[in-house]
Design an enzyme around this catalytic site. Structure first.
Site, PDB file in Angstrom:
ATOM      1  N   TRP A 134      11.354  72.672 124.832  1.00 17.94           N
ATOM      2  CA  TRP A 134      11.710  71.710 123.971  1.00 17.94           C
ATOM      3  C   TRP A 134      10.542  70.532 123.456  1.00 17.94           C
ATOM      4  O   TRP A 134      10.602  70.263 122.414  1.00 17.94           O
ATOM      5  CB  TRP A 134      13.130  70.776 124.691  1.00 17.94           C
ATOM      6  CG  TRP A 134      14.272  71.439 124.266  1.00 17.94           C
ATOM      7  CD1 TRP A 134      15.021  72.156 124.956  1.00 17.94           C
ATOM      8  CD2 TRP A 134      14.734  71.468 122.974  1.00 17.94           C
ATOM      9  NE1 TRP A 134      15.844  72.620 124.238  1.00 17.94           N
ATOM     10  CE2 TRP A 134      15.965  72.097 122.785  1.00 17.94           C
ATOM     11  CE3 TRP A 134      14.400  70.952 121.605  1.00 17.94           C
ATOM     12  CZ2 TRP A 134      16.821  72.304 121.834  1.00 17.94           C
ATOM     13  CZ3 TRP A 134      15.518  70.907 120.729  1.00 17.94           C
ATOM     14  CH2 TRP A 134      16.567  71.777 120.763  1.00 17.94           C
ATOM     15  N   ASP A 184      12.471  62.015 124.873  1.00 19.63           N
ATOM     16  CA  ASP A 184      13.917  62.834 124.522  1.00 19.63           C
ATOM     17  C   ASP A 184      14.748  63.157 126.027  1.00 19.63           C
ATOM     18  O   ASP A 184      13.941  63.837 126.896  1.00 19.63           O
ATOM     19  CB  ASP A 184      13.144  64.208 123.989  1.00 19.63           C
ATOM     20  CG  ASP A 184      14.342  65.116 123.827  1.00 19.63           C
ATOM     21  OD1 ASP A 184      15.528  64.821 124.226  1.00 19.63           O
ATOM     22  OD2 ASP A 184      14.092  66.229 123.214  1.00 19.63           O
ATOM     23  N   LYS A 186      25.429  67.171 125.996  1.00 23.70           N
ATOM     24  CA  LYS A 186      25.116  67.566 127.154  1.00 23.70           C
ATOM     25  C   LYS A 186      25.860  66.419 128.100  1.00 23.70           C
ATOM     26  O   LYS A 186      26.842  66.816 129.021  1.00 23.70           O
ATOM     27  CB  LYS A 186      23.675  67.293 127.619  1.00 23.70           C
ATOM     28  CG  LYS A 186      22.636  67.797 126.794  1.00 23.70           C
ATOM     29  CD  LYS A 186      22.577  69.224 126.373  1.00 23.70           C
ATOM     30  CE  LYS A 186      21.397  69.624 125.552  1.00 23.70           C
ATOM     31  NZ  LYS A 186      21.401  71.109 125.413  1.00 23.70           N
TER      32      LYS A 186
END
Length: 367
Positions: free
Chosen positions: A104, A178, A202
């Site tokens: 990511w 993030d 999530k």
């Protein structure tokens, strides 16, 4: 009847209480005669939902008053473009510093390169993204606009268990974190960050909602070509109502925030998450049938990748797991293997069931 445990990395498991409440309110929210899906986002009914969700999130994370909570769209990947478009104007000819710890942060780097100069201050690529580079190895830029971290790598299973101090080496550049896959799973000091963002799918709610927590002095620096719907100052000035927000996703997120408060808040949830992760990692470390490749001090509590030593057994492992009601254990296509995502809504009973299955599968396969 088989009990189902969903280990998906996202969209992920939601608390059953939340789903049951949403089902009960589907056709008529609190006597309004409307589903939340049908409400005007500017009507009194939805505004009460929005206000409560914002306040509950502020309470849960102890967000200081000088931070704005923005409800956005575009997901974490979209925010990888929205962040540089809002922060590259902080300093003239600024560079974005990145610490590359996995898939990511790698995607974030590629996206940011479209909007400005990027410096990879440190990378753990050489060891296969199994750690966070030591802070004293980071080569930060004195004029950095900001320092971008992915504090939990969903695919690689690497998590920061510390907050780095970067101010002295960057002339006070803010940290942008993030936190998509571990926000609300552990206590954090929001004041140590300039921006925290994450996709909701999530630990917060359904896909479609992205939350950004932005320090007020970082508003108002958007590049001229930043779309107005993603200009943080415009969004903040309009209470996340500049365009129609993802109303139903915000409603579900609000129910999750209320559920978290009933569990005792983030501190209590962190204790549960520590116990769940320890249960799974302790088993992985005790067997020679499976392995986790992340260095112990950087292991994620939320996303646990693991591999069968004999990968020819992968398909039969997944089929047998599914038959036992253990779903979505296949690892990301970019790294292979398996992955168990054990977010807030995954009860410890689910982890016990997974470990028991893994033990039994290993015993049968050894014969």
């Amino acid at each position: 009847m088989t009990v189902i445990y969903n280990f998906s990395a996202g969209p992920a498991v939601l608390p059953k209480e939340v789903l049951q409440q949403a089902a009960a309110e589907m056709l008529d929210w609190h006597g309004s005669g409307m589903s939340v899906m049908e409400m005007s986002h500017r009507g009194a009914e939805f505004m009460s939902i929005m206000d409560a969700a914002q306040q509950d999130l502020r309470d849960l994370l102890a967000i200081p008053a000088n931070y704005k909570i923005l409800f956005l769209q575009g997901g974490g990947l979209g925010e990888n473009a929205i962040v540089p478009m809002n922060l590259m104007g902080l300093r003239p000819n600024a560079t974005i510093d990145f610490v590359h710890t996995g898939s990511w942060s790698g995607k974030s780097i590629k996206e940011a390169q479209k909007y400005g100069a990027v410096n990879i201050a440190a990378s753990s690529a050489d060891n296969g993204f199994t750690s966070v580079p030591a802070r004293d190895s980071w080569k930060l830029t004195p004029n950095a606009a900001y320092v971008h971290l992915c504090t939990n790598e969903t695919i690689d299973g690497v998590e920061y268990h510390f907050v780095p101090d970067v101010a002295a080496d960057t002339n006070g550049a803010p940290i942008v974190a993030d936190m998509s896959s571990h926000i609300l799973s552990r206590e954090i000091d929001v004041s140590r960050y300039g921006v925290i963002f994450g996709g909701a799918q999530k630990n917060i709610g359904p896909a479609g909602l992205t939350i950004a927590i932005v320090r007020e002095d970082l508003l108002g620096h958007a590049l001229p070509y930043c779309p107005s719907a993603f200009d943080w100052k415009i969004v903040a000035d309009n209470g996340s109502m500049y365009n129609t927000p993802p109303t139903y996703a915000i409603y579900i997120a609000g129910l999750v925030f209320q559920w978290l408060k009933r569990q005792g808040g983030v501190a209590a949830m962190e204790q549960k998450n520590v116990a769940k992760a320890a249960l799974l990692y302790n088993y992985l470390d005790s067997t020679d049938f499976y392995e986790n490749r992340v260095e112990e001090e950087f292991r994620s509590r939320m996303n646990v990748p693991f591999y069968l030593k004999d990968e020819s057994l992968n398909a039969s492992f997944l089929a047998a797991a599914k038959a036992r009601g253990l779903l979505q254990l296949k690892g990301h296509k970019s790294v292979g293997g398996m992955r168990a995502s054990i977010y807030n809504a995954m009860p410890i009973e689910g982890v016990h069931a997974l470990v028991q299955f893994m033990q039994e599968f290993a015993q049968v396969s050894h014969k």
